[in-house]
Motif scaffolding. Structure first.
Motif, PDB file in Angstrom:
ATOM      1  N   TRP A 219      18.963   6.468 -27.599  1.00 33.21           N
ATOM      2  CA  TRP A 219      17.535   6.620 -27.348  1.00 33.21           C
ATOM      3  C   TRP A 219      16.790   5.442 -27.976  1.00 33.21           C
ATOM      4  CZ3 TRP A 219      16.661  11.173 -24.701  1.00 33.21           C
ATOM      5  CH2 TRP A 219      17.588  12.220 -24.869  1.00 33.21           C
ATOM      6  N   GLU A 286      19.418   9.687 -32.027  1.00 32.00           N
ATOM      7  CA  GLU A 286      18.733  10.965 -31.810  1.00 32.00           C
ATOM      8  C   GLU A 286      17.324  10.699 -31.285  1.00 32.00           C
ATOM      9  OE1 GLU A 286      19.305  14.587 -32.747  1.00 32.00           O
ATOM     10  OE2 GLU A 286      21.273  13.818 -32.191  1.00 32.00           O
ATOM     11  N   GLN A 308      11.129  19.728 -21.695  1.00 32.78           N
ATOM     12  CA  GLN A 308      10.784  18.535 -22.476  1.00 32.78           C
ATOM     13  C   GLN A 308      11.508  17.338 -21.849  1.00 32.78           C
ATOM     14  OE1 GLN A 308      12.249  18.916 -26.485  1.00 32.78           O
ATOM     15  NE2 GLN A 308      14.274  19.567 -25.838  1.00 32.78           N
TER      16      GLN A 308
ATOM     17  N   PRO B 241      15.771  20.474 -21.347  1.00 30.59           N
ATOM     18  CA  PRO B 241      17.142  20.600 -21.851  1.00 30.59           C
ATOM     19  C   PRO B 241      17.213  20.313 -23.357  1.00 30.59           C
ATOM     20  CG  PRO B 241      16.841  18.476 -20.777  1.00 30.59           C
ATOM     21  CD  PRO B 241      15.554  19.241 -20.568  1.00 30.59           C
ATOM     22  N   GLU B 242      18.325  20.695 -23.978  1.00 29.59           N
ATOM     23  CA  GLU B 242      18.561  20.385 -25.391  1.00 29.59           C
ATOM     24  C   GLU B 242      18.821  18.884 -25.531  1.00 29.59           C
ATOM     25  OE1 GLU B 242      18.410  20.107 -28.727  1.00 29.59           O
ATOM     26  OE2 GLU B 242      18.937  22.252 -28.750  1.00 29.59           O
ATOM     27  N   ILE B 243      17.963  18.212 -26.296  1.00 29.41           N
ATOM     28  CA  ILE B 243      18.093  16.754 -26.423  1.00 29.41           C
ATOM     29  C   ILE B 243      18.710  16.342 -27.747  1.00 29.41           C
ATOM     30  CG2 ILE B 243      16.256  16.122 -24.812  1.00 29.41           C
ATOM     31  CD1 ILE B 243      14.333  15.937 -27.175  1.00 29.41           C
ATOM     32  N   ARG B 244      18.829  17.284 -28.684  1.00 31.30           N
ATOM     33  CA  ARG B 244      19.411  16.931 -29.984  1.00 31.30           C
ATOM     34  C   ARG B 244      20.941  16.906 -29.892  1.00 31.30           C
ATOM     35  NH1 ARG B 244      16.929  21.793 -33.162  1.00 31.30           N
ATOM     36  NH2 ARG B 244      17.389  22.640 -31.100  1.00 31.30           N
ATOM     37  N   GLY B 245      21.549  16.167 -30.796  1.00 31.33           N
ATOM     38  CA  GLY B 245      22.999  16.182 -30.914  1.00 31.33           C
ATOM     39  C   GLY B 245      23.686  15.197 -29.989  1.00 31.33           C
ATOM     40  N   GLY B 248      23.090  15.267 -26.172  1.00 34.80           N
ATOM     41  CA  GLY B 248      21.703  15.245 -25.704  1.00 34.80           C
ATOM     42  C   GLY B 248      21.521  14.561 -24.364  1.00 34.80           C
ATOM     43  N   ILE B 249      22.026  13.349 -24.248  1.00 32.38           N
ATOM     44  CA  ILE B 249      21.853  12.598 -22.997  1.00 32.38           C
ATOM     45  C   ILE B 249      22.539  13.313 -21.835  1.00 32.38           C
ATOM     46  CG2 ILE B 249      22.512  10.469 -21.809  1.00 32.38           C
ATOM     47  CD1 ILE B 249      20.237   9.824 -23.574  1.00 32.38           C
TER      48      ILE B 249
END
Lengths: 461, 384
Positions: A219, A286, A308, B241-245, B248-249
């Motif tokens: 990111w 992250e 999101q 969607p869950e973006i952490r961890g 994520g991508i």
């Protein structure tokens, strides 16, 4: 549009009639055409022709034709004709969060021509006011998960070989005030949270080539230097595809409202992601959970979960002519009139637009025209034979990613009516027999069923 | 095509970058731009991964992407402009605070936070974060209770909508600390110290009736870095969607491959509906009442000469720069100036021009000339 020209000539007449030139007044008197009579006629030229009378603006020397014009030294930076002063960005208090700094001014797309928005009309959205950056003090820093962090001055940045691309930028709240029904009888406010320009800059991936991007970088943070330090997280996928760092807009420097001297441009993605007054890019493993990707720019669904990182503005279109602002006037049954519109998709290239005259029940194909480019405004057209009866105009666009615009019902059954962002349901204009245009929607009444699912309320009257 | 081996790029990212940038793959969409000369769209990157936003990309083929000709000479080179920032420069700008990057060490109490809030924030965000004048509310009560309203949908126009406030909605407290420190207070951002930011964050937790690590954030609570690291927002899992961890991508890519997740409609163009396409229950819905039409400037498409510009418009200036506080009973309005004008107007001007500790930013945070500013002060004090 010929209607517009007719209107122009009418207002010119009125302006001239009040002019100090007394010979012109005399002429009007002689021609037995009082100002009041002029105001009551809108097809002056035609009426002259049909009544056999001569058009005074042909028969008489126009006032600008008999005196010297301005020297070329006037208006070193050129300005539009004074007569165009109503073609301007507009705002409304509803869309200001308390002040006009964290606010938006929208583009008069009912007056827009072609696929380029002039820089002075490009919609303006900021979260802490429009910053005025001294280009000599401008610095761009790139750091984080790179072998070699970097600082560039503006001059150094602009040394990179330039790339020029034409893309729209759209605020994802375009149309977002109308999830629960139409509110604006105005094209400028219903769909003008967007503009399109030719941008010049450099692909961010080409700068990163120099820096040794670490493999764990997934990111980036793009952060502005304005009062609000507006920042957003962007996935490396977009960076390695078509993300640009831009300094040029329609052949000149970015306007302050667009982030002078430098913004990031993510073709097709939310305008909010295209961070202005860009100061910093940080590569990370992250995401950053910046304020504008959590508290705002998230789309709440009926489940109570919010989408999101909703990046691309989906396929969309609107009729731009006629519009509530510029209705059809002085049309007769059998007249041929061009219905014109815009289509755009942040996911790809427009492949077709269909038009409906009954609010989206039945469609025929419209015609694309001009340049048809990825993630760019595309003009479409349909020549309509005026029948003198009420019609409900609706347009429906498709893109090469395989998407087609949903009906209002198809969209709201999935995302509900509290999403705020990313509304691309089919837009409808009702055109009355006299040519007046009203913004409306074709939609069903929704309710929750016993399982909590959003369904159409069949009992609703 | 640029040559990957020319890059000074670490080995494994070079491999993935090469995937991104090599030629069109065989999955190019059949429905891609069909006009002659343009290269086709692809629904996947060259490495086979789905395009992250659910859309398409336009790989460079024979020196073109879509209709654009690419300067392949420039593409093949690296330029190495600029310089490396110093350690101090990096530290000065590396100010983000995230779920993996704590704020600097420091501390602040709810009590100190409330004092700061009353002095610098209340004029916009209202008592106890209740909002007002169009500025964001920061709390409407208990975070856990309000989170339950997020399923609200106003199908009935009189129903309550969802409460999207810091406590009930935001997934990370780091966002609040970071934004207060870098973006607030609005007219004079980047003026709060680390301790002050902790104090204001503590006050935000307090007015949202939050519990941190089993402890209620009451009026005596003191927040520090250690406690900050333990904050779990009630709505932390309220987003998709869950973006952490590490996935994520991949989660984002998968999410946008399914149009039903975000309300998209996929269609084979030749099979799209052309007849009887509307839901039979759909009916014309018109603007309720007069709708919204307080446009500035008022809507007009007439071509005439603009009215003569009347110089400085004091009313407009007041409305744009001052009314947010002075017309909202959050700062002295037109009726309560007596206690301020006792020392004479010069003192009022001086305080307004320089700003006060009571929350008035210099010149209201705007860029008026001194003369213009004084005109506005006269306008306000004289009762408009």
């Amino acid at each position: 549009m010929s209607n517009k020209e007719i209107k122009n000539s009418q207002t010119d007449i009125e302006a001239v009639a009040s002019d100090e030139l007394s010979d012109r007044r005399a002429f009007f008197k002689k021609a037995a055409l009082s100002v009041g009579a002029l105001a009551g006629t809108s097809l002056l030229a035609n009426e002259h022709a049909s009544s056999g009378e001569d058009d005074p603006f042909i028969m008489h020397h126009v006032k600008w034709g008999q005196k010297l014009g301005d020297p070329v030294t006037k208006n070193r930076y050129g300005m539009p004709s004074k007569y165009e002063h109503n073609v301007t960005r507009r705002n409304t208090k509803l869309l200001a969060s308390g002040n006009f700094q964290a606010s938006i001014a929208v583009t008069p797309i009912h007056e827009s021509m072609g696929i380029i928005t002039p820089n002075g009309l490009f919609f303006s959205r900021s979260h802490g006011g429009v910053a005025h950056v001294d280009p000599n003090e401008y610095r761009l820093m790139i750091h984080g998960l790179v072998e070699k962090p970097l600082v560039l001055t503006l001059e150094q940045l602009k040394k990179y070989p330039s790339v020029t691309r034409t893309h729209f930028i759209e605020c994802p709240a375009n149309g977002g005030q109308e999830w629960r029904g139409p509110q604006f009888n105005s094209l400028q406010f219903a769909k003008g949270f967007m503009s399109c320009a030719e941008w010049t800059g450099v692909y961010l991936k080409d700068i990163l080539k120099d820096l040794g991007v670490k493999p764990e970088a997934k990111w980036i943070l793009a952060e502005g230097s304005d009062n609000s330090e507006m920042g957003r997280t962007i996935p490396m996928d977009k960076v390695m595809d078509d993300a640009m760092i831009v300094w040029g807009q329609n052949g000149e420097a970015l306007r302050p409202e667009q982030g002078y001297p430098v913004r990031i441009l993510l073709p097709g993605w939310e305008g909010n992601l295209c961070v202005k007054w860009l100061k910093r890019i940080k590569l990370s493993n992250e995401p950053f959970f910046a304020k504008e990707e959590t508290s705002k720019y998230t789309a709440l669904k009926p489940s109570g979960k919010a989408i999101q990182h909703f990046y691309a503005n989906e396929v969309n279109s609107t009729v731009t002519s006629p519009s509530p602002e510029i209705p059809w006037k002085d049309v007769k049954v059998g007249d041929l009139i061009e219905i014109e519109g815009l289509a755009w998709s942040g996911m790809g290239t427009i492949t077709g637009v269909d038009i409906s005259f009954d609010g989206g029940k039945n469609y025929v194909e419209a015609n694309l025209k001009g340049l048809v480019l990825p993630k760019c405004w595309t003009r479409w057209s349909y020549i309509y034979k005026y029948e003198g009866k009420k019609i409900i105009l609706a347009s429906r666009a498709m893109d090469d990613a395989g998407y087609i615009q949903p009906t209002v019902d198809q969209e709201t059954l999935i995302t509900g009516i509290e999403a705020v962002y990313h509304r691309n349901g089919i837009e409808t204009w009702e055109v009355a027999p006299d040519g007046t245009v009203s913004h409306m929607q074709m939609r069903s009444t929704l309710k929750r069923d016993e399982t909590g699912k959003v369904v159409i309320d069949k009992e609703a009257k | 095509m640029f040559k990957v081996n020319k890059l000074i790029i670490s080995a494994s990212i070079a491999a993935s970058a090469a995937f991104f940038m090599t030629a069109c793959n065989s999955e190019a969409s059949a429905s891609g731009a069909s006009h002659s000369g343009a290269t086709a769209a692809s629904t996947a990157y060259a490495n086979g991964k789905a395009v992250i936003d659910g859309g398409v990309v336009y790989p460079v083929v024979n020196g073109k992407t879509s209709d654009y000709v690419v300067d392949t000479q420039a593409e093949s080179m690296t330029f190495n402009y600029g310089r490396t920032p110093t350690a101090n420069e990096l530290a000065a700008w590396d100010t983000d605070v995230t779920h993996i990057k704590l704020p600097p060490e420091g501390s602040g109490s709810v009590e100190e936070g409330e004092e700061l809030y009353e002095a610098q924030c209340v004029m916009c965000h209202g008592d106890f974060g209740s909002g007002g004048g169009g500025y964001p509310s920061l709390s409407k009560g208990n975070a856990v209770e309000l989170q339950k309203t997020l399923t609200n949908q106003r199908f009935d126009p009189d129903a309550d909508g969802p409460s999207r406030f810091f406590g009930s909605y935001w997934p990370q407290a780091s966002t609040m600390w970071w934004y207060i420190h870098d973006g607030m207070p609005h007219p004079m951002s980047k003026s709060l110290s680390v301790d002050e930011t902790y104090a204001l964050t503590a006050y935000m937790l307090n007015i949202n009736e939050m519990v941190v690590d089993g402890v209620e954030v009451d009026d005596d609570y003191v927040l520090d870095q250690e406690k900050f690291s333990k904050i779990v927002m009630p709505n932390v899992d309220g987003f998709e969607p869950e973006i952490r961890g590490k996935d994520g991508i991949e989660n984002v890519r998968a999410y946008y491959q399914d149009a039903s997740n975000f309300g998209g409609q996929k269609v084979n163009p030749s099979e799209r509906c052309m007849k009887d396409c509307l839901e039979p229950t759909a009916k014309p819905t018109y603007i309720a009442g007069t709708g919204i039409s307080d446009f500035l400037p008022p809507m007009s498409t007439v071509r005439d000469l603009p009215k003569e510009e009347g110089g400085f418009d004091v009313k407009a200036a007041y409305e744009s720069a001052c009314a947010m506080c002075h017309s909202a009973f959050l700062a002295p309005g037109s009726s309560d100036w007596d206690s301020y004008t006792g020392e004479g107007m010069d003192v009022v001007y001086k305080k307004g021009l320089a700003g006060t500790e009571g929350g008035m930013p210099a010149k209201g945070g705007a860029s008026f000339t001194d003369a213009e500013f004084k005109t506005i002060v006269d306008y306000l004090v004289s009762g408009k």
